[in-house]
Design a protein around this motif. Structure first.
Motif, PDB file in Angstrom:
ATOM      1  N   VAL A  11       0.837  -1.205   0.000  1.00 41.57           N
ATOM      2  CA  VAL A  11       0.000   0.000   0.000  1.00 41.57           C
ATOM      3  C   VAL A  11       0.866   1.247   0.000  1.00 41.57           C
ATOM      4  O   VAL A  11       0.619   2.210  -0.745  1.00 41.57           O
ATOM      5  CB  VAL A  11      -0.945  -0.012   1.219  1.00 41.57           C
ATOM      6  N   CYS A  12       1.915   1.253   0.831  1.00 42.91           N
ATOM      7  CA  CYS A  12       2.814   2.415   0.895  1.00 42.91           C
ATOM      8  C   CYS A  12       3.466   2.683  -0.458  1.00 42.91           C
ATOM      9  O   CYS A  12       3.608   3.843  -0.878  1.00 42.91           O
ATOM     10  CB  CYS A  12       3.893   2.190   1.957  1.00 42.91           C
ATOM     11  N   GLN A  13       3.843   1.627  -1.150  1.00 39.79           N
ATOM     12  CA  GLN A  13       4.487   1.801  -2.454  1.00 39.79           C
ATOM     13  C   GLN A  13       3.491   2.222  -3.531  1.00 39.79           C
ATOM     14  O   GLN A  13       3.782   3.107  -4.344  1.00 39.79           O
ATOM     15  CB  GLN A  13       5.183   0.500  -2.864  1.00 39.79           C
ATOM     16  N   GLU A  14       2.320   1.596  -3.550  1.00 30.98           N
ATOM     17  CA  GLU A  14       1.360   1.870  -4.607  1.00 30.98           C
ATOM     18  C   GLU A  14       0.752   3.264  -4.483  1.00 30.98           C
ATOM     19  O   GLU A  14       0.378   3.873  -5.493  1.00 30.98           O
ATOM     20  CB  GLU A  14       0.245   0.827  -4.596  1.00 30.98           C
ATOM     21  N   ARG A  15       0.668   3.796  -3.281  1.00 28.00           N
ATOM     22  CA  ARG A  15       0.125   5.149  -3.123  1.00 28.00           C
ATOM     23  C   ARG A  15       1.020   6.194  -3.792  1.00 28.00           C
ATOM     24  O   ARG A  15       0.579   7.311  -4.067  1.00 28.00           O
ATOM     25  CB  ARG A  15      -0.060   5.484  -1.641  1.00 28.00           C
ATOM     26  N   ARG A  16       2.267   5.832  -4.081  1.00 32.15           N
ATOM     27  CA  ARG A  16       3.169   6.762  -4.774  1.00 32.15           C
ATOM     28  C   ARG A  16       2.729   7.008  -6.214  1.00 32.15           C
ATOM     29  O   ARG A  16       3.186   7.963  -6.841  1.00 32.15           O
ATOM     30  CB  ARG A  16       4.599   6.218  -4.756  1.00 32.15           C
ATOM     31  N   ASN A  17       1.863   6.136  -6.744  1.00 28.02           N
ATOM     32  CA  ASN A  17       1.350   6.341  -8.101  1.00 28.02           C
ATOM     33  C   ASN A  17       0.256   7.393  -8.153  1.00 28.02           C
ATOM     34  O   ASN A  17      -0.214   7.741  -9.243  1.00 28.02           O
ATOM     35  CB  ASN A  17       0.804   5.022  -8.655  1.00 28.02           C
ATOM     36  N   ILE A 102     -11.905  -4.440   8.659  1.00 28.23           N
ATOM     37  CA  ILE A 102     -11.894  -3.196   7.889  1.00 28.23           C
ATOM     38  C   ILE A 102     -10.506  -2.881   7.369  1.00 28.23           C
ATOM     39  O   ILE A 102     -10.324  -1.950   6.596  1.00 28.23           O
ATOM     40  CB  ILE A 102     -12.410  -2.024   8.754  1.00 28.23           C
ATOM     41  N   ALA A 103      -9.505  -3.655   7.797  1.00 31.64           N
ATOM     42  CA  ALA A 103      -8.136  -3.385   7.366  1.00 31.64           C
ATOM     43  C   ALA A 103      -7.922  -3.744   5.901  1.00 31.64           C
ATOM     44  O   ALA A 103      -7.097  -3.140   5.226  1.00 31.64           O
ATOM     45  CB  ALA A 103      -7.143  -4.157   8.237  1.00 31.64           C
ATOM     46  N   PHE A 104      -8.681  -4.714   5.395  1.00 30.06           N
ATOM     47  CA  PHE A 104      -8.502  -5.191   4.037  1.00 30.06           C
ATOM     48  C   PHE A 104      -9.775  -4.982   3.228  1.00 30.06           C
ATOM     49  O   PHE A 104     -10.854  -4.806   3.793  1.00 30.06           O
ATOM     50  CB  PHE A 104      -8.129  -6.677   4.045  1.00 30.06           C
ATOM     51  N   PRO A 105      -9.652  -4.997   1.897  1.00 27.32           N
ATOM     52  CA  PRO A 105     -10.849  -4.861   1.055  1.00 27.32           C
ATOM     53  C   PRO A 105     -11.870  -5.953   1.355  1.00 27.32           C
ATOM     54  O   PRO A 105     -11.533  -7.011   1.887  1.00 27.32           O
ATOM     55  CB  PRO A 105     -10.288  -4.986  -0.361  1.00 27.32           C
ATOM     56  N   LEU A 126      -6.673 -12.231  -6.174  1.00 23.93           N
ATOM     57  CA  LEU A 126      -6.777 -10.780  -6.316  1.00 23.93           C
ATOM     58  C   LEU A 126      -6.959 -10.417  -7.782  1.00 23.93           C
ATOM     59  O   LEU A 126      -6.439 -11.094  -8.671  1.00 23.93           O
ATOM     60  CB  LEU A 126      -5.516 -10.098  -5.768  1.00 23.93           C
ATOM     61  N   PRO A 127      -7.681  -9.344  -8.090  1.00 22.72           N
ATOM     62  CA  PRO A 127      -7.858  -8.933  -9.492  1.00 22.72           C
ATOM     63  C   PRO A 127      -6.542  -8.469 -10.107  1.00 22.72           C
ATOM     64  O   PRO A 127      -5.616  -8.051  -9.395  1.00 22.72           O
ATOM     65  CB  PRO A 127      -8.877  -7.782  -9.392  1.00 22.72           C
ATOM     66  N   GLU A 128      -6.453  -8.550 -11.427  1.00 22.53           N
ATOM     67  CA  GLU A 128      -5.234  -8.159 -12.124  1.00 22.53           C
ATOM     68  C   GLU A 128      -4.952  -6.668 -11.967  1.00 22.53           C
ATOM     69  O   GLU A 128      -3.802  -6.252 -11.801  1.00 22.53           O
ATOM     70  CB  GLU A 128      -5.342  -8.523 -13.608  1.00 22.53           C
ATOM     71  N   ASP A 129      -6.001  -5.860 -12.030  1.00 25.65           N
ATOM     72  CA  ASP A 129      -5.847  -4.413 -11.916  1.00 25.65           C
ATOM     73  C   ASP A 129      -6.008  -3.999 -10.456  1.00 25.65           C
ATOM     74  O   ASP A 129      -6.950  -4.414  -9.777  1.00 25.65           O
ATOM     75  CB  ASP A 129      -6.885  -3.683 -12.778  1.00 25.65           C
ATOM     76  N   ASP A 130      -5.082  -3.177  -9.996  1.00 27.72           N
ATOM     77  CA  ASP A 130      -5.152  -2.669  -8.624  1.00 27.72           C
ATOM     78  C   ASP A 130      -6.256  -1.622  -8.526  1.00 27.72           C
ATOM     79  O   ASP A 130      -6.237  -0.618  -9.253  1.00 27.72           O
ATOM     80  CB  ASP A 130      -3.813  -2.051  -8.215  1.00 27.72           C
ATOM     81  N   LYS A 131      -7.184  -1.858  -7.647  1.00 26.44           N
ATOM     82  CA  LYS A 131      -8.262  -0.902  -7.446  1.00 26.44           C
ATOM     83  C   LYS A 131      -7.824   0.156  -6.431  1.00 26.44           C
ATOM     84  O   LYS A 131      -7.214  -0.176  -5.416  1.00 26.44           O
ATOM     85  CB  LYS A 131      -9.513  -1.617  -6.955  1.00 26.44           C
ATOM     86  N   PRO A 132      -8.102   1.432  -6.681  1.00 28.66           N
ATOM     87  CA  PRO A 132      -7.724   2.476  -5.722  1.00 28.66           C
ATOM     88  C   PRO A 132      -8.293   2.241  -4.327  1.00 28.66           C
ATOM     89  O   PRO A 132      -7.705   2.666  -3.333  1.00 28.66           O
ATOM     90  CB  PRO A 132      -8.287   3.749  -6.355  1.00 28.66           C
ATOM     91  N   SER A 133      -9.434   1.545  -4.263  1.00 29.02           N
ATOM     92  CA  SER A 133     -10.035   1.284  -2.949  1.00 29.02           C
ATOM     93  C   SER A 133      -9.139   0.395  -2.098  1.00 29.02           C
ATOM     94  O   SER A 133      -9.236   0.423  -0.865  1.00 29.02           O
ATOM     95  CB  SER A 133     -11.405   0.625  -3.122  1.00 29.02           C
ATOM     96  N   PHE A 134      -8.262  -0.376  -2.721  1.00 28.23           N
ATOM     97  CA  PHE A 134      -7.326  -1.206  -1.960  1.00 28.23           C
ATOM     98  C   PHE A 134      -6.377  -0.340  -1.135  1.00 28.23           C
ATOM     99  O   PHE A 134      -5.856  -0.799  -0.123  1.00 28.23           O
ATOM    100  CB  PHE A 134      -6.498  -2.085  -2.908  1.00 28.23           C
ATOM    101  N   PHE A 135      -6.154   0.891  -1.591  1.00 30.62           N
ATOM    102  CA  PHE A 135      -5.220   1.777  -0.915  1.00 30.62           C
ATOM    103  C   PHE A 135      -5.926   2.885  -0.141  1.00 30.62           C
ATOM    104  O   PHE A 135      -5.304   3.873   0.247  1.00 30.62           O
ATOM    105  CB  PHE A 135      -4.263   2.406  -1.942  1.00 30.62           C
ATOM    106  N   GLY A 136      -7.228   2.708   0.037  1.00 26.52           N
ATOM    107  CA  GLY A 136      -7.979   3.713   0.779  1.00 26.52           C
ATOM    108  C   GLY A 136      -8.206   4.994   0.008  1.00 26.52           C
ATOM    109  O   GLY A 136      -8.353   6.066   0.594  1.00 26.52           O
ATOM    110  N   LEU A 137      -8.255   4.895  -1.320  1.00 23.01           N
ATOM    111  CA  LEU A 137      -8.426   6.070  -2.174  1.00 23.01           C
ATOM    112  C   LEU A 137      -9.744   5.966  -2.923  1.00 23.01           C
ATOM    113  O   LEU A 137     -10.246   4.864  -3.176  1.00 23.01           O
ATOM    114  CB  LEU A 137      -7.269   6.179  -3.166  1.00 23.01           C
ATOM    115  N   ASN A 140     -12.424   7.462  -8.300  1.00 20.67           N
ATOM    116  CA  ASN A 140     -12.149   8.389  -9.406  1.00 20.67           C
ATOM    117  C   ASN A 140     -10.744   8.971  -9.336  1.00 20.67           C
ATOM    118  O   ASN A 140     -10.438   9.936 -10.040  1.00 20.67           O
ATOM    119  CB  ASN A 140     -13.182   9.513  -9.424  1.00 20.67           C
ATOM    120  N   ILE A 141      -9.884   8.405  -8.483  1.00 19.87           N
ATOM    121  CA  ILE A 141      -8.528   8.940  -8.345  1.00 19.87           C
ATOM    122  C   ILE A 141      -7.710   8.718  -9.604  1.00 19.87           C
ATOM    123  O   ILE A 141      -6.774   9.471  -9.898  1.00 19.87           O
ATOM    124  CB  ILE A 141      -7.832   8.292  -7.124  1.00 19.87           C
ATOM    125  N   GLU A 142      -8.069   7.682 -10.395  1.00 15.89           N
ATOM    126  CA  GLU A 142      -7.335   7.401 -11.627  1.00 15.89           C
ATOM    127  C   GLU A 142      -7.419   8.584 -12.587  1.00 15.89           C
ATOM    128  O   GLU A 142      -6.437   8.935 -13.243  1.00 15.89           O
ATOM    129  CB  GLU A 142      -7.892   6.140 -12.296  1.00 15.89           C
TER     130      GLU A 142
END
Length: 257
Positions: A11-17, A102-105, A126-137, A140-142
């Motif tokens: 999560v820490c790494q992916e939020r950098r996107n 609540i810690a995980f999707p 897990l789905p192939e595409d990372d969903k923003p909800s996985f990172f608490g975002l 529409n953040i994409e």
């Protein structure tokens, strides 16, 4: 607990996107952080002693992951994630407690075991595409992220265009420093040769055999090519010495070289 650590690290790494919504800047979270977190948790779980999660969160926040963060908002986000993943409700709960956390999707049910196959099954589903909800975002953040990336690309292209424009301006000292080696090499190559001054005429079609006509034509083209290169470099040399005016042809030649 190691699964929670791995998920937290991802999560820490992916939020950098999703800068600046995910993090306000790019932080260098790396495998060394994950390894340090593993060593802490691995040491705390030796034996049957009780784990003080506040102690674990403090080390991860102040010594490992939080040591890379210099923004108050980002520190609050990090602390929120640590409290969400590393607590007795998520890790070490009894089998009678609910498996949903609540810690995980919502698509993930934390297994109440230490069997690696259970956790591998979660990862494989897990789905192939990372969903923003996985990172608490928000979902529409994409759109916002793509808009920011496109703006950065346009800005970089403009900077590149300005640098090309600035580099194409005539600077005698710069041209002399960068182009003199080419001119000196050409001068050295033509020492003892009269090709650059040799007068040649186009060979006639009546030269006997086709092979001889081909050879004579190649010789003519080669000499003309050498003389053309010499004329271009001579014009460039005159501009650098200040004995001739700069023309568009010389400008293009200098930019190409």
């Amino acid at each position: 607990s190691l699964f929670c650590l791995a998920w937290f690290h991802a999560v820490c790494q992916e939020r950098r996107n999703y800068i600046p919504q995910g993090w306000t800047k790019f932080y260098e979270f790396s495998l060394s952080d994950l390894r340090a977190g593993y060593e802490i948790i691995d040491g705390l779980f030796e034996g049957t002693k009780e784990v003080h999660w506040e102690f674990v969160r403090g080390l991860l926040e102040n010594a490992i992951y939080g040591g890379r963060i210099d923004n108050v908002f980002d520190l609050r986000v990090l602390k929120s994630y640590l409290e969400q993943f590393f607590n007795s409700k998520v890790i070490g709960r009894s089998p009678s407690e609910s498996r949903k956390t609540i810690a995980f999707p919502s698509c993930i049910s934390m297994p109440n075991s230490c069997n690696i196959l259970d956790y591998r099954s979660i990862i494989e589903n897990l789905p192939e595409d990372d969903k923003p909800s996985f990172f608490g975002l928000p979902s529409n953040i994409e759109r916002s992220s793509q808009r920011i990336i496109s703006s950065q690309v346009i800005s970089q292209l403009r900077i590149l265009n300005r640098s090309v424009t600035a580099g194409s301006k005539f600077d005698r000292e710069v041209w002399s420093n960068e182009l003199s080696p080419v001119l000196n090499l050409w001068k050295k190559l033509n020492q003892g040769s009269n090709l650059i001054h040799q007068k040649v005429s186009s060979p006639s079609e009546r030269q006997g055999s086709p092979s001889l006509s081909f050879i004579l034509l190649e010789q003519f083209n080669a000499i003309r090519l050498v003389q053309s290169v010499h004329q271009s470099l001579a014009a460039l040399s005159k501009v650098i010495r200040g004995t001739s005016l700069l023309t568009s042809e010389v400008q293009k030649l200098a930019s190409a070289l």
